[in-house]
Design an enzyme around this catalytic site. Structure first.
Site, PDB file in Angstrom:
ATOM      1  N   ALA A 261      30.908  35.689  53.039  1.00 28.45           N
ATOM      2  CA  ALA A 261      32.575  35.681  52.818  1.00 28.45           C
ATOM      3  C   ALA A 261      32.863  37.121  54.087  1.00 28.45           C
ATOM      4  O   ALA A 261      32.032  37.601  54.047  1.00 28.45           O
ATOM      5  CB  ALA A 261      33.277  36.019  51.858  1.00 28.45           C
ATOM      6  N   GLY A 263      33.847  34.251  56.406  1.00 33.01           N
ATOM      7  CA  GLY A 263      33.443  32.739  56.963  1.00 33.01           C
ATOM      8  C   GLY A 263      32.891  32.518  58.095  1.00 33.01           C
ATOM      9  O   GLY A 263      33.256  31.971  58.965  1.00 33.01           O
ATOM     10  N   CYS A 383      26.097  45.848  59.104  1.00 34.33           N
ATOM     11  CA  CYS A 383      27.018  46.419  59.883  1.00 34.33           C
ATOM     12  C   CYS A 383      27.878  48.173  59.599  1.00 34.33           C
ATOM     13  O   CYS A 383      28.064  48.719  59.375  1.00 34.33           O
ATOM     14  CB  CYS A 383      28.554  46.308  60.054  1.00 34.33           C
ATOM     15  SG  CYS A 383      29.357  46.036  58.237  1.00 34.33           S
TER      16      CYS A 383
END
Length: 445
Positions: A261, A263, A383
């Site tokens: 998610a 996506g 990240c």
């Protein structure tokens, strides 16, 4: 009296109070703007104040503290004073008189006479005495924590892992405005075609210097354009676009996106696989799986993407061993690489959070390892820019799984090609993008 729906400063106070209670800045801003009666000029001011206060929160609190001393201040009053100090110190174009008048009016509307008098007194004291100097802070870590408004533990970790010189460059970059980037759906158009279409709509845009399918916007959002709605473009940071590039994808492959998610990377993978390839996209939460499906539909990639609600650590329930040609683990992480774009992250996370996430990352990698075919590649990305969630996770995984080897992370534009290590670290100051880590692990035959 203040009409809140038409007053950007009052709305900023409300948003900041909700963010301090755990709400997300980007979601709060979007919903507030949608429900308001603000002009575009006032929307810009609202956005600048909210993000400005969140980015500079520790600095602003340092400036404000001498003027409120030990007084017990309500959340909204604290937020109001922080917005005023931000405007006074950072927004030279806004007249002091306007900041004072609006702040005092908001205090009058939201509180009682005593609150109004308190806010008035603080503002006039600031005007009379001036703000305290940062040079009064003698501890070097605390000084940079306040100067750049970032939790001290993050400063200390970056110093220890990267050295003070690199840390200083990163910290100096994180309060600069975040660039908006979009990724081109190459199933529909080329990058050059997309830039031409954006130009006709009045947008200034340039090819990304980082990602092959990326475009960097000079200003303006594409979210309401037909190009976004019909899936020609999708919003994604340039660093995040490097993940699919690094996976060494070919048409027709079968791919697992283990933590998928919303996506963005899933759709990028799918557009590289062509009509004969397939992606199984997993996420823990049904609402997030719905986002994956919505993005796949918008971009015309539903035939290649199957989205399921499942914890990747339970992959045994749905997949046999040696099923996938490629696996992406875009792992849960502290998100420290996103602090320019999501400023609240720098205050919410702790060192313990980062250490706990390392354990989750290892568990996910352990679970999916057997599902990869021989000669296949796991691409691991985060990240964050902290080694305990990046290099140390890879080292620990390889210790447990000698059947894998670390190979060079390759990108289309040969980003940092002269680096000495095989994995790729992108720091926020390198290209003015999000911070990212990408490593590729090949399963021996």
């Amino acid at each position: 009296m203040i009409d809140k729906q038409k007053n950007p400063r009052a709305l900023a106070v409300d948003i900041l109070v909700r963010i301090n209670k755990g709400a997300y800045s980007n979601i709060e801003l979007k919903q507030t703007i949608a429900n308001s009666q603000l002009s575009q000029l006032d929307i810009n001011l609202l956005t600048e104040i909210v993000y400005g206060v969140m980015q500079r929160k520790l600095t602003l609190e340092y400036y404000l503290t001498p003027f409120i001393a030990d007084k017990s201040v309500q959340d909204w009053v604290q937020a109001l004073l922080l917005t005023a100090v931000f405007q006074l110190h950072y927004l030279d174009r806004v007249p002091t008189r306007a900041i004072f008048n609006e702040s005092i009016e908001i205090a009058k509307t939201y509180g009682h006479k005593g609150t109004r008098l308190f806010v008035t007194g603080v503002l006039h004291a600031i005007q009379r005495k001036g703000l305290p100097e940062l040079s009064e802070i003698k501890d070097p870590v605390q000084y940079r924590s306040v100067k750049y408004s970032i939790a001290p533990w993050i400063v200390a970790q970056l110093d220890a892992q990267l050295g003070e010189e690199k840390t200083e460059k990163i910290l100096a970059s994180i309060n600069q405005p975040a660039h908006q980037a979009v990724r081109v759906n190459t199933e529909k158009v080329t990058v050059a075609n997309a830039i031409d279409k954006l130009g006709r709509l009045g947008y200034e845009a340039h090819p990304s210097k980082v990602a092959a399918d990326g475009i960097r916007m000079v200003k303006g959002s594409v979210a309401n354009t037909e190009l976004f709605k019909n899936g020609t473009l999708t919003i994604q940071d340039e660093s995040a676009m490097l993940v699919a590039e690094a996976m060494q994808l070919n048409t027709g492959m079968t791919v697992l996106d283990a933590c998928a998610a919303p996506g963005g990377k899933t759709t990028h993978i799918a557009q590289k696989l062509g009509e004969t390839g397939s992606v199984l996209a997993l996420d823990l939460h049904p609402k997030k799986v719905a986002l994956i499906k919505a993005n796949a539909a918008r971009m015309g990639l539903t035939n290649q993407i199957t989205a399921k609600t499942l914890d990747a650590r339970k992959i045994d329930e749905i997949a046999d061993d040696e099923t996938f040609d490629r696996i992406l683990v875009d792992a849960p992480c502290s998100g420290i690489g996103l602090i320019r774009r999501k400023p609240e992250i720098r205050y919410e996370k702790s060192l313990q959070d980062s250490q706990n996430l390392h354990k989750i990352q290892i568990a996910i990698l352990n679970a999916i390892a057997a599902k990869l075919k021989k000669n296949g590649i796991i691409t691991y990305s985060t990240c964050t820019i902290l080694k305990q969630e990046n290099e140390e996770t890879i080292t620990d995984f390889l210790t447990l799984h000698p059947e894998f080897e670390l190979i060079q992370t390759l990108t289309d534009k040969q980003i940092k090609a002269s680096r000495s290590e095989p994995y790729l670290n992108i720091y926020p100051d390198d290209f003015e993008t999000d911070g990212f880590f990408i490593a590729c692990l090949k399963k021996r035959a």
